[in-house]
Design a protein around this motif. Structure first.
Motif, PDB file in Angstrom:
ATOM      1  N   HIS A  85       0.840  -1.200   0.000  1.00  0.00           N
ATOM      2  CA  HIS A  85       0.000   0.000   0.000  1.00  0.00           C
ATOM      3  C   HIS A  85       0.877   1.253   0.000  1.00  0.00           C
ATOM      4  N   ASP A  86       1.963   1.231   0.776  1.00  0.00           N
ATOM      5  CA  ASP A  86       2.884   2.374   0.826  1.00  0.00           C
ATOM      6  C   ASP A  86       3.589   2.569  -0.512  1.00  0.00           C
ATOM      7  N   ILE A  87       3.955   1.474  -1.165  1.00  0.00           N
ATOM      8  CA  ILE A  87       4.589   1.575  -2.480  1.00  0.00           C
ATOM      9  C   ILE A  87       3.628   2.229  -3.470  1.00  0.00           C
ATOM     10  N   ARG A  88       2.368   1.783  -3.454  1.00  0.00           N
ATOM     11  CA  ARG A  88       1.356   2.347  -4.354  1.00  0.00           C
ATOM     12  C   ARG A  88       1.187   3.842  -4.110  1.00  0.00           C
ATOM     13  N   ASP A  89       1.049   4.250  -2.843  1.00  0.00           N
ATOM     14  CA  ASP A  89       0.866   5.664  -2.530  1.00  0.00           C
ATOM     15  C   ASP A  89       2.070   6.497  -2.950  1.00  0.00           C
ATOM     16  N   PHE A  90       3.261   5.944  -2.739  1.00  0.00           N
ATOM     17  CA  PHE A  90       4.491   6.648  -3.107  1.00  0.00           C
ATOM     18  C   PHE A  90       4.547   6.893  -4.613  1.00  0.00           C
ATOM     19  N   LEU A  91       4.195   5.877  -5.383  1.00  0.00           N
ATOM     20  CA  LEU A  91       4.247   6.007  -6.840  1.00  0.00           C
ATOM     21  C   LEU A  91       3.196   6.986  -7.353  1.00  0.00           C
ATOM     22  N   ILE A  92       1.991   6.912  -6.803  1.00  0.00           N
ATOM     23  CA  ILE A  92       0.921   7.811  -7.237  1.00  0.00           C
ATOM     24  C   ILE A  92       1.279   9.262  -6.926  1.00  0.00           C
ATOM     25  N   MET A  93       1.869   9.486  -5.767  1.00  0.00           N
ATOM     26  CA  MET A  93       2.163  10.847  -5.344  1.00  0.00           C
ATOM     27  C   MET A  93       3.392  11.416  -6.056  1.00  0.00           C
ATOM     28  N   ASN A  94       4.420  10.588  -6.245  1.00  0.00           N
ATOM     29  CA  ASN A  94       5.686  11.101  -6.763  1.00  0.00           C
ATOM     30  C   ASN A  94       5.953  10.759  -8.226  1.00  0.00           C
ATOM     31  N   HIS A  95       5.239   9.782  -8.769  1.00  0.00           N
ATOM     32  CA  HIS A  95       5.470   9.376 -10.154  1.00  0.00           C
ATOM     33  C   HIS A  95       4.142   9.140 -10.870  1.00  0.00           C
ATOM     34  N   PRO A  96       3.367  10.217 -11.066  1.00  0.00           N
ATOM     35  CA  PRO A  96       2.066  10.070 -11.735  1.00  0.00           C
ATOM     36  C   PRO A  96       2.181   9.643 -13.192  1.00  0.00           C
ATOM     37  N   GLN A  97       3.406   9.658 -13.727  1.00  0.00           N
ATOM     38  CA  GLN A  97       3.602   9.235 -15.116  1.00  0.00           C
ATOM     39  C   GLN A  97       3.409   7.719 -15.280  1.00  0.00           C
ATOM     40  N   ILE A  98       3.383   6.995 -14.165  1.00  0.00           N
ATOM     41  CA  ILE A  98       3.139   5.545 -14.204  1.00  0.00           C
ATOM     42  C   ILE A  98       1.649   5.306 -14.002  1.00  0.00           C
ATOM     43  N   ARG A  99       1.053   4.511 -14.872  1.00  0.00           N
ATOM     44  CA  ARG A  99      -0.375   4.219 -14.774  1.00  0.00           C
ATOM     45  C   ARG A  99      -0.580   3.006 -13.863  1.00  0.00           C
TER      46      ARG A  99
END
Length: 302
Positions: free
Chosen positions: A208-222
């Motif tokens: 869950h933390d990995i998902r939140d980190f990616l959404i917040m800091n790397h929105p270029q990943i779908r």
């Protein structure tokens, strides 16, 4: 003494030190040394030695019957001992599957199993199916004693106990036909513009933390959320759709058409043993052995 008796009987049957040596797969010198020592211990000659071989003395003829009896009694005693050990042996039922391999426990146990003959491991296979896996977990403490695997379901702590054995590194799995398949490692920015499947049906805080980190800091990943547990169907769908999947290094060989590549996330998922809150006395003793072994290993490392 047993080896000397075996050699004595073989020499008596062969009538020759050299022939006995051939049948026993040892040297003639070794045979003679054993027989010289046996005669010394007996206090009387047991063989008449000639240029044509050896034959028993009267004392030897008397002793051969006792030697054969002692050897037979020894073998029967071994059989009774092993039968008794098997009767009192407790088999620990360990669940295993492709995604929850028991080899992490088996490798540990094989190194010390000779010290604990009262325990054995009975491997029970189960399928990696997101729909039936919760039922499999409920088998722990009933038809299964232990499951070995990654700790990907946080709510298991409410129903089972867990013994950590180590950690698996988080990686990415992609189709061998994917443009990134030849990379040795993958950075987060390499996934810009890609779909990334994140499986979190077990409500793992780490995932869950990995998902939140990616959404917040790397929105270029779908991000493609997969609200189910890991199973082979997830691997198949990611390969078919050319979707990158968050995975573990331990699963590198699960799907032959996917390649598992280390990431720069530098995150690990713990793995170990899942067992009942109140295990049987035998299972508890088995686990205490594993815990002690783990403690010794950690002490050596420190």
């Amino acid at each position: 003494m047993i080896e000397q008796l075996k050699t004595f009987v073989q020499v008596a049957e062969s009538g020759s030190f050299s022939k006995a040596a051939e049948k026993l797969f040892i040297s003639s010198t070794a045979v003679m040394k054993q027989m010289n020592l046996l005669e010394k211990q007996a206090g009387v000659p047991l063989f008449i030695r000639t240029n044509h071989g050896v034959r028993l003395t009267k004392a030897g003829i008397t002793f051969i019957k006792d030697a054969e009896f002692m050897l037979q009694y020894f073998q029967e005693s071994l059989i009774r001992m092993h039968q008794s050990a098997q009767t009192n042996r407790h088999m620990v039922r360990v669940g295993t599957s492709m995604l929850n391999p028991c080899n992490v426990l088996i490798e540990l146990w094989n190194g010390i199993s000779d010290l604990y003959p009262q325990f054995g491991i009975n491997i029970v296979h189960f399928e990696d199916d997101a729909h039936t896996l919760p039922t499999t977990y409920r088998m722990i403490g009933q038809s299964l004693d232990i499951i070995a695997g990654p700790f990907l379901t946080d709510n298991l702590k409410d129903y089972y106990r867990m013994l950590k054995l180590g950690s698996y590194r988080v990686c990415f799995a992609i189709s061998r036909q994917h443009r990134l398949a030849s990379r040795k490692t993958l950075s987060i920015k390499d996934l810009y513009g890609e779909r990334l499947a994140i499986v979190n049906g077990g409500e793992s805080a780490i995932i869950h933390d990995i998902r939140d980190f990616l959404i917040m800091n790397h929105p270029q990943i779908r991000i493609k959320d997969v609200p189910r547990l890991y199973d082979l169907d997830v691997f198949n769908r990611c390969e078919e759709s050319n979707t990158v999947m968050l995975t573990l290094e331990a699963w590198a060989d699960i799907h032959p058409s996917l390649v598992t590549i280390p990431s720069d996330l530098d995150i690990e998922i713990p793995y170990g043993l899942i067992y009942p809150l109140h295990p049987s006395q035998e299972v508890d003793q088995f686990l205490e052995i594993i815990k002690e072994m783990q403690g010794n290993v950690l002490a050596k490392v420190e």
